[in-house]
Each structure stands twice: as structure tokens, then as C-alpha cells.
Design a protein around this motif. Sequence first.
Motif, PDB file in Angstrom:
ATOM      1  N   HIS A  95      -5.320  -3.637   7.178  1.00 17.08           N
ATOM      2  CA  HIS A  95      -5.966  -4.105   8.395  1.00 17.08           C
ATOM      3  C   HIS A  95      -6.840  -3.047   9.046  1.00 17.08           C
ATOM      4  O   HIS A  95      -7.124  -3.121  10.231  1.00 17.08           O
ATOM      5  CB  HIS A  95      -4.897  -4.565   9.391  1.00 17.08           C
ATOM      6  N   SER A  96      -7.278  -2.039   8.305  1.00 15.53           N
ATOM      7  CA  SER A  96      -8.133  -0.981   8.861  1.00 15.53           C
ATOM      8  C   SER A  96      -9.408  -0.860   8.035  1.00 15.53           C
ATOM      9  O   SER A  96      -9.606   0.115   7.297  1.00 15.53           O
ATOM     10  CB  SER A  96      -7.382   0.362   8.878  1.00 15.53           C
ATOM     11  N   PRO A  97     -10.307  -1.853   8.115  1.00 14.51           N
ATOM     12  CA  PRO A  97     -11.499  -1.832   7.273  1.00 14.51           C
ATOM     13  C   PRO A  97     -12.457  -0.691   7.572  1.00 14.51           C
ATOM     14  O   PRO A  97     -13.345  -0.387   6.787  1.00 14.51           O
ATOM     15  CB  PRO A  97     -12.153  -3.180   7.587  1.00 14.51           C
ATOM     16  N   ALA A  98     -12.300  -0.014   8.743  1.00 15.25           N
ATOM     17  CA  ALA A  98     -13.202   1.079   9.080  1.00 15.25           C
ATOM     18  C   ALA A  98     -12.945   2.321   8.224  1.00 15.25           C
ATOM     19  O   ALA A  98     -13.814   3.190   8.108  1.00 15.25           O
ATOM     20  CB  ALA A  98     -13.062   1.425  10.561  1.00 15.25           C
ATOM     21  N   ARG A  99     -11.771   2.431   7.641  1.00 12.88           N
ATOM     22  CA  ARG A  99     -11.453   3.593   6.807  1.00 12.88           C
ATOM     23  C   ARG A  99     -12.130   3.480   5.450  1.00 12.88           C
ATOM     24  O   ARG A  99     -12.329   2.377   4.918  1.00 12.88           O
ATOM     25  CB  ARG A  99      -9.938   3.694   6.605  1.00 12.88           C
ATOM     26  N   ASN A 100     -12.494   4.623   4.887  1.00 11.95           N
ATOM     27  CA  ASN A 100     -12.994   4.639   3.515  1.00 11.95           C
ATOM     28  C   ASN A 100     -11.828   4.332   2.593  1.00 11.95           C
ATOM     29  O   ASN A 100     -10.822   5.046   2.585  1.00 11.95           O
ATOM     30  CB  ASN A 100     -13.589   6.013   3.177  1.00 11.95           C
ATOM     31  N   SER A 101     -11.946   3.250   1.829  1.00 12.34           N
ATOM     32  CA  SER A 101     -10.827   2.819   0.998  1.00 12.34           C
ATOM     33  C   SER A 101     -11.371   2.171  -0.263  1.00 12.34           C
ATOM     34  O   SER A 101     -12.578   2.092  -0.480  1.00 12.34           O
ATOM     35  CB  SER A 101      -9.941   1.819   1.757  1.00 12.34           C
ATOM     36  N   LEU A 102     -10.456   1.712  -1.082  1.00 10.72           N
ATOM     37  CA  LEU A 102     -10.817   1.065  -2.353  1.00 10.72           C
ATOM     38  C   LEU A 102     -10.720  -0.448  -2.251  1.00 10.72           C
ATOM     39  O   LEU A 102     -10.506  -1.121  -3.260  1.00 10.72           O
ATOM     40  CB  LEU A 102      -9.900   1.585  -3.469  1.00 10.72           C
ATOM     41  N   ASP A 103     -10.864  -0.986  -1.050  1.00  7.27           N
ATOM     42  CA  ASP A 103     -10.768  -2.430  -0.848  1.00  7.27           C
ATOM     43  C   ASP A 103     -11.853  -3.146  -1.649  1.00  7.27           C
ATOM     44  O   ASP A 103     -13.039  -2.819  -1.536  1.00  7.27           O
ATOM     45  CB  ASP A 103     -10.922  -2.744   0.646  1.00  7.27           C
ATOM     46  N   ASN A 104     -11.470  -4.120  -2.471  1.00  7.74           N
ATOM     47  CA  ASN A 104     -12.458  -4.877  -3.236  1.00  7.74           C
ATOM     48  C   ASN A 104     -12.109  -6.362  -3.293  1.00  7.74           C
ATOM     49  O   ASN A 104     -12.311  -7.029  -4.309  1.00  7.74           O
ATOM     50  CB  ASN A 104     -12.596  -4.322  -4.663  1.00  7.74           C
ATOM     51  N   GLU A 105     -11.572  -6.897  -2.185  1.00  9.10           N
ATOM     52  CA  GLU A 105     -11.284  -8.330  -2.144  1.00  9.10           C
ATOM     53  C   GLU A 105     -12.572  -9.127  -2.279  1.00  9.10           C
ATOM     54  O   GLU A 105     -13.603  -8.774  -1.702  1.00  9.10           O
ATOM     55  CB  GLU A 105     -10.592  -8.693  -0.831  1.00  9.10           C
ATOM     56  N   ILE A 230       1.459   0.437  -7.634  1.00  9.00           N
ATOM     57  CA  ILE A 230       0.464   1.363  -8.175  1.00  9.00           C
ATOM     58  C   ILE A 230      -0.719   1.471  -7.220  1.00  9.00           C
ATOM     59  O   ILE A 230      -1.255   2.558  -6.977  1.00  9.00           O
ATOM     60  CB  ILE A 230      -0.001   0.891  -9.572  1.00  9.00           C
ATOM     61  N   GLY A 231      -1.101   0.329  -6.634  1.00  6.37           N
ATOM     62  CA  GLY A 231      -2.174   0.336  -5.643  1.00  6.37           C
ATOM     63  C   GLY A 231      -1.814   1.150  -4.413  1.00  6.37           C
ATOM     64  O   GLY A 231      -2.654   1.864  -3.859  1.00  6.37           O
ATOM     65  N   TRP A 232      -0.557   1.052  -3.976  1.00 10.22           N
ATOM     66  CA  TRP A 232      -0.110   1.860  -2.828  1.00 10.22           C
ATOM     67  C   TRP A 232      -0.244   3.352  -3.146  1.00 10.22           C
ATOM     68  O   TRP A 232      -0.668   4.143  -2.295  1.00 10.22           O
ATOM     69  CB  TRP A 232       1.345   1.537  -2.488  1.00 10.22           C
ATOM     70  N   LEU A 233       0.141   3.738  -4.364  1.00  6.06           N
ATOM     71  CA  LEU A 233       0.065   5.140  -4.762  1.00  6.06           C
ATOM     72  C   LEU A 233      -1.388   5.613  -4.785  1.00  6.06           C
ATOM     73  O   LEU A 233      -1.698   6.724  -4.311  1.00  6.06           O
ATOM     74  CB  LEU A 233       0.712   5.331  -6.135  1.00  6.06           C
ATOM     75  N   VAL A 234      -2.275   4.774  -5.313  1.00  9.43           N
ATOM     76  CA  VAL A 234      -3.700   5.131  -5.353  1.00  9.43           C
ATOM     77  C   VAL A 234      -4.247   5.290  -3.943  1.00  9.43           C
ATOM     78  O   VAL A 234      -4.999   6.233  -3.645  1.00  9.43           O
ATOM     79  CB  VAL A 234      -4.494   4.061  -6.130  1.00  9.43           C
ATOM     80  N   ASP A 235      -3.871   4.383  -3.039  1.00 11.31           N
ATOM     81  CA  ASP A 235      -4.314   4.495  -1.642  1.00 11.31           C
ATOM     82  C   ASP A 235      -3.817   5.796  -1.017  1.00 11.31           C
ATOM     83  O   ASP A 235      -4.544   6.459  -0.270  1.00 11.31           O
ATOM     84  CB  ASP A 235      -3.793   3.314  -0.827  1.00 11.31           C
ATOM     85  N   ALA A 236      -2.556   6.164  -1.283  1.00  6.81           N
ATOM     86  CA  ALA A 236      -1.968   7.349  -0.690  1.00  6.81           C
ATOM     87  C   ALA A 236      -2.693   8.611  -1.142  1.00  6.81           C
ATOM     88  O   ALA A 236      -2.737   9.607  -0.423  1.00  6.81           O
ATOM     89  CB  ALA A 236      -0.485   7.434  -1.051  1.00  6.81           C
ATOM     90  N   ILE A 237      -3.278   8.571  -2.335  1.00  5.56           N
ATOM     91  CA  ILE A 237      -4.019   9.727  -2.851  1.00  5.56           C
ATOM     92  C   ILE A 237      -5.489   9.672  -2.406  1.00  5.56           C
ATOM     93  O   ILE A 237      -6.047  10.683  -1.957  1.00  5.56           O
ATOM     94  CB  ILE A 237      -3.940   9.793  -4.384  1.00  5.56           C
ATOM     95  N   TYR A 238      -6.088   8.482  -2.492  1.00  7.40           N
ATOM     96  CA  TYR A 238      -7.532   8.360  -2.263  1.00  7.40           C
ATOM     97  C   TYR A 238      -7.913   8.505  -0.789  1.00  7.40           C
ATOM     98  O   TYR A 238      -8.835   9.251  -0.445  1.00  7.40           O
ATOM     99  CB  TYR A 238      -8.003   7.012  -2.787  1.00  7.40           C
ATOM    100  N   GLU A 239      -7.219   7.809   0.095  1.00  8.33           N
ATOM    101  CA  GLU A 239      -7.669   7.727   1.488  1.00  8.33           C
ATOM    102  C   GLU A 239      -7.600   9.071   2.225  1.00  8.33           C
ATOM    103  O   GLU A 239      -8.533   9.411   2.949  1.00  8.33           O
ATOM    104  CB  GLU A 239      -6.897   6.639   2.221  1.00  8.33           C
ATOM    105  N   PRO A 240      -6.534   9.868   2.088  1.00 10.29           N
ATOM    106  CA  PRO A 240      -6.546  11.157   2.784  1.00 10.29           C
ATOM    107  C   PRO A 240      -7.687  12.071   2.319  1.00 10.29           C
ATOM    108  O   PRO A 240      -8.170  12.910   3.090  1.00 10.29           O
ATOM    109  CB  PRO A 240      -5.182  11.762   2.428  1.00 10.29           C
ATOM    110  N   LEU A 241      -8.112  11.917   1.077  1.00 11.59           N
ATOM    111  CA  LEU A 241      -9.174  12.761   0.552  1.00 11.59           C
ATOM    112  C   LEU A 241     -10.569  12.296   0.957  1.00 11.59           C
ATOM    113  O   LEU A 241     -11.538  13.041   0.813  1.00 11.59           O
ATOM    114  CB  LEU A 241      -9.092  12.803  -0.989  1.00 11.59           C
ATOM    115  N   ASN A 242     -10.669  11.058   1.475  1.00  7.11           N
ATOM    116  CA  ASN A 242     -11.978  10.496   1.770  1.00  7.11           C
ATOM    117  C   ASN A 242     -12.130  10.065   3.228  1.00  7.11           C
ATOM    118  O   ASN A 242     -13.047   9.331   3.572  1.00  7.11           O
ATOM    119  CB  ASN A 242     -12.247   9.301   0.851  1.00  7.11           C
ATOM    120  N   ASN A 243     -11.233  10.486   4.080  1.00  4.93           N
ATOM    121  CA  ASN A 243     -11.316  10.166   5.504  1.00  4.93           C
ATOM    122  C   ASN A 243     -11.087  11.423   6.344  1.00  4.93           C
ATOM    123  O   ASN A 243     -10.418  12.344   5.920  1.00  4.93           O
ATOM    124  CB  ASN A 243     -10.282   9.096   5.888  1.00  4.93           C
TER     125      ASN A 243
END
Length: 243
Positions: A95-105, A230-243
Amino acid sequence: MKRSTRICIHILSFILIMMVEGCISLYTGRHTTVNMGGVLHNLERERPYTQRTLTDDGHWEYRTRAWKKGERYIVEVPVAYVPYNQPLIEHCTGHSPARNSLDNEYWGPRREEIAQYPTEFYYADLSHAQFEHICRLLKVDMFRDPFPRLQLRHADDVDFNGATLIYEAHGSNVTVKRPEMEAFIGAPHLEIIRTRSLPPRCTVLNRCLQPVSWVARVADIPLSIIATPIGWLVDAIYEPLNN
């Protein structure tokens, strides 16, 4: 331990994992979905979408006409048949679309893509109340269809005898606007008129793949359960590095 007991424990453990994972996904809005069934279902299939036109001043508007026939109104709806390119894996990052993330719905084709396909015109037969509704509506509820029984029809199935053209617009350029339109606030909001009454267009290959897609949808359930952590793990690694 008996074999039947072990099987029951495994089944109960699987159900418990599903429930916990489902609760976390609902609470955080984060989940990963495998769509093999959806990809196969939509292969070589085109769906109808209401089409907007990009005007010279950079706005997306509808090309439409409206006729009055007695107490009824006939509204022209531009439609384009567009492929539904659902990805194999969809990942929602909450629910935080403002963050840089891997959202691809995937929510369907964008208006820019829809505008690239040929325009076909269909027609909606509306009552005075329905026509007033689409002209006065200021906010669209995308989850509620105000006219669930409305059927869009081809021009060959519409009787224009005795109908008077009261409105015509090519994008933002209004070329006809008769006094009958003065009772309404604005132009028809065609996004209110859903295209679900029009059937999709499928090739022979698509029809042949339908039984396979049903089996794939069943396989998507356990695969999605595995993919979500697996998606949760990817988010935990990706988002801190890109925000």
C-alpha cells in the motif's frame, strides 16, 4: 506414528501455512502471483476496451456522438480490441506506491496502447435517467457497474430512423451541440459504459489452449504460495537499497 496421522499433520501444516501467509498478504498488501493459467487463457485473445483520443492540447478525450429518439438516447462508444498481456508473474508491493519497488501488477492495457488499435463504433441505448447519469457523473466507481444489463450493439442493429443528432465531439473539438444537451452538465463520460457485453475475439489456438489453462490455474495456487515468501525476501533486499 501411523501413516494416516502423518498425512493429516502434513495437510494441517500446509493449511496453516496458507492461512498465515494469506493473513500477512492481506495485511501488508504484498503478494506474488504465478499466472500460467492466465497467460495461456489470454494467448491469442483480444478484449474490447473503450478508446480515448489524444487531442492537440495533450488531453485524452472520447470521440463520440449522441442522438435523441423520442424519450431515449443513443450514444456512440468507440471501442478497440486489444490483447490482454498478463505477465507470467505479478508482484504487488503493498500500500505504499510512492516507494521505489518491484511492483508489476497488471491492470490491463494503458490508454496509449488502446489508442494504437483500430477504432470500432458500438452504440448504447439509454433512458433519460441513464443519459443524465453519464453526463453528470463527477466521480467514477470502477468497482460498480451502474448499468449491468446494458448491451452494446453494432450499428447494423440500431434503428436511427427518427433520431436527431444532438451531440458530436472529436476529442475536445465539439462540432454539434443542440439545445437538447443544455439540460446536462457536460459531455457523456463513456468510461461509465462498460464493454463487458461485447465478446472477446479468440483464435483457434486460444480455444485449444483453454483446457490446458484450467489445469495451469490449479497449478498456479501452490506455485503462488511458494513465490510469495520469495517476493517478500526480494522486497526486503531491493527496497532499502533503492529508497
